[in-house]
Design a protein around this motif. Structure first.
Motif, PDB file in Angstrom:
ATOM      1  N   VAL A  66       0.838  -1.186   0.000  1.00  0.00           N
ATOM      2  CA  VAL A  66       0.000   0.000   0.000  1.00  0.00           C
ATOM      3  C   VAL A  66       0.881   1.248   0.000  1.00  0.00           C
ATOM      4  O   VAL A  66       1.825   1.339   0.764  1.00  0.00           O
ATOM      5  CB  VAL A  66      -0.916   0.032   1.252  1.00  0.00           C
ATOM      6  CG1 VAL A  66      -1.786   1.274   1.233  1.00  0.00           C
ATOM      7  CG2 VAL A  66      -1.775  -1.222   1.282  1.00  0.00           C
ATOM      8  N   LEU A  67       0.547   2.165  -0.847  1.00  0.00           N
ATOM      9  CA  LEU A  67       1.299   3.413  -0.899  1.00  0.00           C
ATOM     10  C   LEU A  67       1.198   4.121   0.446  1.00  0.00           C
ATOM     11  O   LEU A  67       0.120   4.286   0.995  1.00  0.00           O
ATOM     12  CB  LEU A  67       0.719   4.312  -1.996  1.00  0.00           C
ATOM     13  CG  LEU A  67       1.529   5.550  -2.369  1.00  0.00           C
ATOM     14  CD1 LEU A  67       2.885   5.145  -2.910  1.00  0.00           C
ATOM     15  CD2 LEU A  67       0.772   6.371  -3.390  1.00  0.00           C
ATOM     16  N   CYS A  68       2.338   4.518   0.997  1.00  0.00           N
ATOM     17  CA  CYS A  68       2.347   5.083   2.346  1.00  0.00           C
ATOM     18  C   CYS A  68       1.550   6.378   2.448  1.00  0.00           C
ATOM     19  O   CYS A  68       1.132   6.767   3.531  1.00  0.00           O
ATOM     20  CB  CYS A  68       3.784   5.317   2.806  1.00  0.00           C
ATOM     21  SG  CYS A  68       4.568   3.800   3.392  1.00  0.00           S
ATOM     22  N   THR A  69       1.352   7.052   1.335  1.00  0.00           N
ATOM     23  CA  THR A  69       0.574   8.285   1.400  1.00  0.00           C
ATOM     24  C   THR A  69      -0.918   8.022   1.429  1.00  0.00           C
ATOM     25  O   THR A  69      -1.707   8.939   1.572  1.00  0.00           O
ATOM     26  CB  THR A  69       0.887   9.174   0.181  1.00  0.00           C
ATOM     27  OG1 THR A  69       0.650   8.408  -1.008  1.00  0.00           O
ATOM     28  CG2 THR A  69       2.316   9.652   0.208  1.00  0.00           C
ATOM     29  N   PHE A  70      -1.316   6.779   1.278  1.00  0.00           N
ATOM     30  CA  PHE A  70      -2.734   6.414   1.330  1.00  0.00           C
ATOM     31  C   PHE A  70      -3.123   6.207   2.787  1.00  0.00           C
ATOM     32  O   PHE A  70      -2.558   5.374   3.481  1.00  0.00           O
ATOM     33  CB  PHE A  70      -2.940   5.127   0.530  1.00  0.00           C
ATOM     34  CG  PHE A  70      -4.335   4.581   0.602  1.00  0.00           C
ATOM     35  CD1 PHE A  70      -5.314   5.032  -0.270  1.00  0.00           C
ATOM     36  CD2 PHE A  70      -4.673   3.608   1.531  1.00  0.00           C
ATOM     37  CE1 PHE A  70      -6.603   4.525  -0.215  1.00  0.00           C
ATOM     38  CE2 PHE A  70      -5.949   3.091   1.599  1.00  0.00           C
ATOM     39  CZ  PHE A  70      -6.914   3.552   0.722  1.00  0.00           C
ATOM     40  N   ASP A  71      -4.071   6.988   3.260  1.00  0.00           N
ATOM     41  CA  ASP A  71      -4.475   6.925   4.659  1.00  0.00           C
ATOM     42  C   ASP A  71      -5.632   5.955   4.844  1.00  0.00           C
ATOM     43  O   ASP A  71      -5.548   5.035   5.645  1.00  0.00           O
ATOM     44  CB  ASP A  71      -4.860   8.328   5.140  1.00  0.00           C
ATOM     45  CG  ASP A  71      -5.005   8.398   6.649  1.00  0.00           C
ATOM     46  OD1 ASP A  71      -4.859   7.367   7.306  1.00  0.00           O
ATOM     47  OD2 ASP A  71      -5.263   9.492   7.160  1.00  0.00           O
ATOM     48  N   ALA A  72      -6.709   6.151   4.110  1.00  0.00           N
ATOM     49  CA  ALA A  72      -7.874   5.287   4.263  1.00  0.00           C
ATOM     50  C   ALA A  72      -8.856   5.543   3.137  1.00  0.00           C
ATOM     51  O   ALA A  72      -8.744   6.525   2.406  1.00  0.00           O
ATOM     52  CB  ALA A  72      -8.555   5.535   5.608  1.00  0.00           C
ATOM     53  N   CYS A  73      -9.823   4.625   3.006  1.00  0.00           N
ATOM     54  CA  CYS A  73     -10.905   4.853   2.058  1.00  0.00           C
ATOM     55  C   CYS A  73     -12.216   4.394   2.668  1.00  0.00           C
ATOM     56  O   CYS A  73     -12.236   3.618   3.623  1.00  0.00           O
ATOM     57  CB  CYS A  73     -10.655   4.133   0.729  1.00  0.00           C
ATOM     58  SG  CYS A  73     -11.003   2.375   0.768  1.00  0.00           S
ATOM     59  N   VAL A  74     -13.302   4.906   2.110  1.00  0.00           N
ATOM     60  CA  VAL A  74     -14.631   4.450   2.489  1.00  0.00           C
ATOM     61  C   VAL A  74     -15.150   3.609   1.331  1.00  0.00           C
ATOM     62  O   VAL A  74     -15.357   4.105   0.224  1.00  0.00           O
ATOM     63  CB  VAL A  74     -15.578   5.634   2.756  1.00  0.00           C
ATOM     64  CG1 VAL A  74     -16.983   5.125   3.070  1.00  0.00           C
ATOM     65  CG2 VAL A  74     -15.052   6.477   3.913  1.00  0.00           C
ATOM     66  N   HIS A  75     -15.320   2.321   1.587  1.00  0.00           N
ATOM     67  CA  HIS A  75     -15.810   1.387   0.583  1.00  0.00           C
ATOM     68  C   HIS A  75     -17.327   1.403   0.620  1.00  0.00           C
ATOM     69  O   HIS A  75     -17.937   0.994   1.602  1.00  0.00           O
ATOM     70  CB  HIS A  75     -15.255  -0.011   0.894  1.00  0.00           C
ATOM     71  CG  HIS A  75     -15.887  -1.106   0.107  1.00  0.00           C
ATOM     72  ND1 HIS A  75     -16.072  -1.044  -1.252  1.00  0.00           N
ATOM     73  CD2 HIS A  75     -16.383  -2.318   0.498  1.00  0.00           C
ATOM     74  CE1 HIS A  75     -16.647  -2.159  -1.676  1.00  0.00           C
ATOM     75  NE2 HIS A  75     -16.853  -2.940  -0.639  1.00  0.00           N
ATOM     76  N   VAL A  76     -17.951   1.905  -0.440  1.00  0.00           N
ATOM     77  CA  VAL A  76     -19.401   2.054  -0.480  1.00  0.00           C
ATOM     78  C   VAL A  76     -20.012   0.826  -1.132  1.00  0.00           C
ATOM     79  O   VAL A  76     -19.783   0.559  -2.300  1.00  0.00           O
ATOM     80  CB  VAL A  76     -19.805   3.325  -1.244  1.00  0.00           C
ATOM     81  CG1 VAL A  76     -21.317   3.476  -1.270  1.00  0.00           C
ATOM     82  CG2 VAL A  76     -19.154   4.553  -0.617  1.00  0.00           C
ATOM     83  N   CYS A  77     -20.787   0.093  -0.365  1.00  0.00           N
ATOM     84  CA  CYS A  77     -21.383  -1.161  -0.828  1.00  0.00           C
ATOM     85  C   CYS A  77     -22.886  -0.982  -0.961  1.00  0.00           C
ATOM     86  O   CYS A  77     -23.575  -0.788   0.037  1.00  0.00           O
ATOM     87  CB  CYS A  77     -21.052  -2.279   0.157  1.00  0.00           C
ATOM     88  SG  CYS A  77     -21.687  -3.872  -0.355  1.00  0.00           S
ATOM     89  N   CYS A  78     -23.403  -1.027  -2.196  1.00  0.00           N
ATOM     90  CA  CYS A  78     -24.820  -0.714  -2.393  1.00  0.00           C
ATOM     91  C   CYS A  78     -25.570  -1.815  -3.135  1.00  0.00           C
ATOM     92  O   CYS A  78     -26.605  -1.556  -3.753  1.00  0.00           O
ATOM     93  CB  CYS A  78     -24.978   0.621  -3.111  1.00  0.00           C
ATOM     94  SG  CYS A  78     -23.986   0.800  -4.598  1.00  0.00           S
ATOM     95  N   GLU A  79     -25.053  -3.039  -3.090  1.00  0.00           N
ATOM     96  CA  GLU A  79     -25.747  -4.204  -3.643  1.00  0.00           C
ATOM     97  C   GLU A  79     -25.715  -5.298  -2.592  1.00  0.00           C
ATOM     98  O   GLU A  79     -24.648  -5.668  -2.100  1.00  0.00           O
ATOM     99  CB  GLU A  79     -25.070  -4.674  -4.929  1.00  0.00           C
ATOM    100  CG  GLU A  79     -25.155  -3.631  -6.046  1.00  0.00           C
ATOM    101  CD  GLU A  79     -24.289  -4.003  -7.235  1.00  0.00           C
ATOM    102  OE1 GLU A  79     -23.325  -4.781  -7.045  1.00  0.00           O
ATOM    103  OE2 GLU A  79     -24.577  -3.533  -8.341  1.00  0.00           O
ATOM    104  N   VAL A  80     -26.869  -5.831  -2.259  1.00  0.00           N
ATOM    105  CA  VAL A  80     -26.974  -6.744  -1.126  1.00  0.00           C
ATOM    106  C   VAL A  80     -26.115  -7.992  -1.295  1.00  0.00           C
ATOM    107  O   VAL A  80     -25.610  -8.547  -0.307  1.00  0.00           O
ATOM    108  CB  VAL A  80     -28.460  -7.128  -0.889  1.00  0.00           C
ATOM    109  CG1 VAL A  80     -28.995  -7.992  -2.028  1.00  0.00           C
ATOM    110  CG2 VAL A  80     -28.626  -7.809   0.451  1.00  0.00           C
ATOM    111  N   GLU A  81     -25.896  -8.439  -2.535  1.00  0.00           N
ATOM    112  CA  GLU A  81     -25.104  -9.642  -2.763  1.00  0.00           C
ATOM    113  C   GLU A  81     -23.674  -9.504  -2.259  1.00  0.00           C
ATOM    114  O   GLU A  81     -23.026 -10.493  -1.897  1.00  0.00           O
ATOM    115  CB  GLU A  81     -25.075  -9.994  -4.257  1.00  0.00           C
ATOM    116  CG  GLU A  81     -26.422 -10.386  -4.850  1.00  0.00           C
ATOM    117  CD  GLU A  81     -27.277  -9.169  -5.196  1.00  0.00           C
ATOM    118  OE1 GLU A  81     -26.763  -8.037  -5.076  1.00  0.00           O
ATOM    119  OE2 GLU A  81     -28.455  -9.368  -5.559  1.00  0.00           O
TER     120      GLU A  81
END
Length: 353
Positions: A123-138
């Motif tokens: 992981v690139l050290c400058t990457f702090d975090a992300c919000v993974h948006v999950c919008c399909e129930v499967e």
């Protein structure tokens, strides 16, 4: 600062041949941004065809997809390069896919660390975090496991308007339960999409209101998708969402008038800008970027879609955020560094991370 939804799709697409990965690496780690003159060429609004009453002024034509904004990129002449320090400070990404941040690379000048995922993905050290948006129930179960497996990943869960026809009390209960996960930071993406109408509009409206009610009940930020449905979106939000509730209007493609109504109606509402801002059809979005206050926007990828100029047609990833920031910086009359810093702080404030 980036927001996506289709984590698995993006990760799969990144498992491509060495030649493709090498090309992405070269452009990711040593990006050449569009000259400001090229950005200016896209600034003038183009005459748009009327669609229907609700669609008018939405900012994107029917084929918004991956439209190329010609006149961008290296062919425009001596473009200013982004120094590594532009995104060397940690930044928060609010997005629908972790993809590029977890993809291996050996690019020169980059510093790497290992993620705690058992697969030694770098992981690139400058990457702090992300919000993974999950919008399909499967994909709910796998996405929930991802939150536990990756310390860099936070989650948002909801049912997309395309899938509103499949919304049931059982699905609502599942999302209610997911809101208790320590790394779930939002409910979404939810909303209205009258462009495709993959679910009947009346069903979309009913499910949108139901999910807004649940999100407010859980006191969770809301990720909203709205396309060609400005009037109904505002009406339902006013009915359910308190003025002080945190809201993220994802991948904004609506009119400047809509942006003003949203910003005036909710004190903690943030406008999300993606690669759409670079499309030749998106003059309205660039106008919105000029009017939005510095503390009321976030930058997104909507990966693996919406790659900005000059990457149309490729898998979008977090390394492309500076290209989106370039357009916002031009619109606001400031530096890319200032936009990246503001977007990072805004994302942290919005999602509480």
């Amino acid at each position: 600062v980036d927001t996506h939804t289709h984590l698995d799709t993006t990760l799969r697409r990144m498992q491509q041949g060495e030649e493709e990965v090498q090309l992405l690496q070269e452009r990711f780690f040593r990006p050449v941004l569009m000259p400001q003159e090229a950005v200016a060429k896209l600034k003038a609004p183009k005459k748009k065809k009327k669609k229907n009453k609700k669609a008018e002024g939405t900012g994107l034509d029917a084929g918004d997809g991956q439209e190329a904004s010609r006149g961008a990129g290296e062919k425009d002449g001596a473009a200013p390069t982004v120094p590594w320090e532009t995104f060397a400070h940690p930044f928060v990404e609010a997005a629908d896919s972790l993809q590029r941040a977890l993809a291996p690379s050996s690019a020169s000048g980059a510093t790497w660390a290992h993620a705690d995922d058992g697969q030694q993905r770098r992981v690139l050290c400058t990457f702090d975090a992300c919000v993974h948006v999950c919008c399909e129930v499967e994909s709910f179960p796998h996405s929930a496991r991802y939150l536990s497996a990756h310390k860099h990943v936070y989650g948002a869960f909801g049912i997309h308007p395309h899938c509103a026809k499949d919304y049931t009390p059982e699905i609502e209960k599942t999302i209610d339960d997911l809101m208790a996960h320590e790394k779930t930071v939002a409910w979404g993406e939810i909303g209205l999409d009258y462009h495709y109408n993959l679910s009947p509009p009346d069903v979309q409206r009913r499910v949108f209101e139901q999910q807004l009610t649940r999100a407010v009940h859980h006191n969770k930020p809301i990720v909203i998708h709205t396309r060609e449905a400005e009037e109904d979106t505002i009406e339902i939000m006013k009915k359910v969402v308190p003025r002080s509730h945190p809201v993220h209007v994802h991948c904004f493609t609506s009119s400047p008038a809509m942006a003003r109504l949203l910003l005036a109606g909710w004190d903690r509402l943030f406008i999300g800008f993606t690669g759409v801002i670079s499309f030749s059809t998106a003059a309205d979005v660039r106008e919105v970027a000029a009017l939005v206050p510095r503390n009321r926007f976030v930058l997104e990828t909507d990966a693996p879609f919406m790659a900005p100029a000059p990457f149309q047609g490729r898998t979008c990833h977090s390394g492309m955020i500076p290209f989106v920031a370039n357009y916002v910086a031009y619109a606001q009359g400031c530096t890319i560094e200032e936009i990246c810093e503001a977007a990072r702080e805004n994302t942290r404030a919005l999602y509480g991370i």
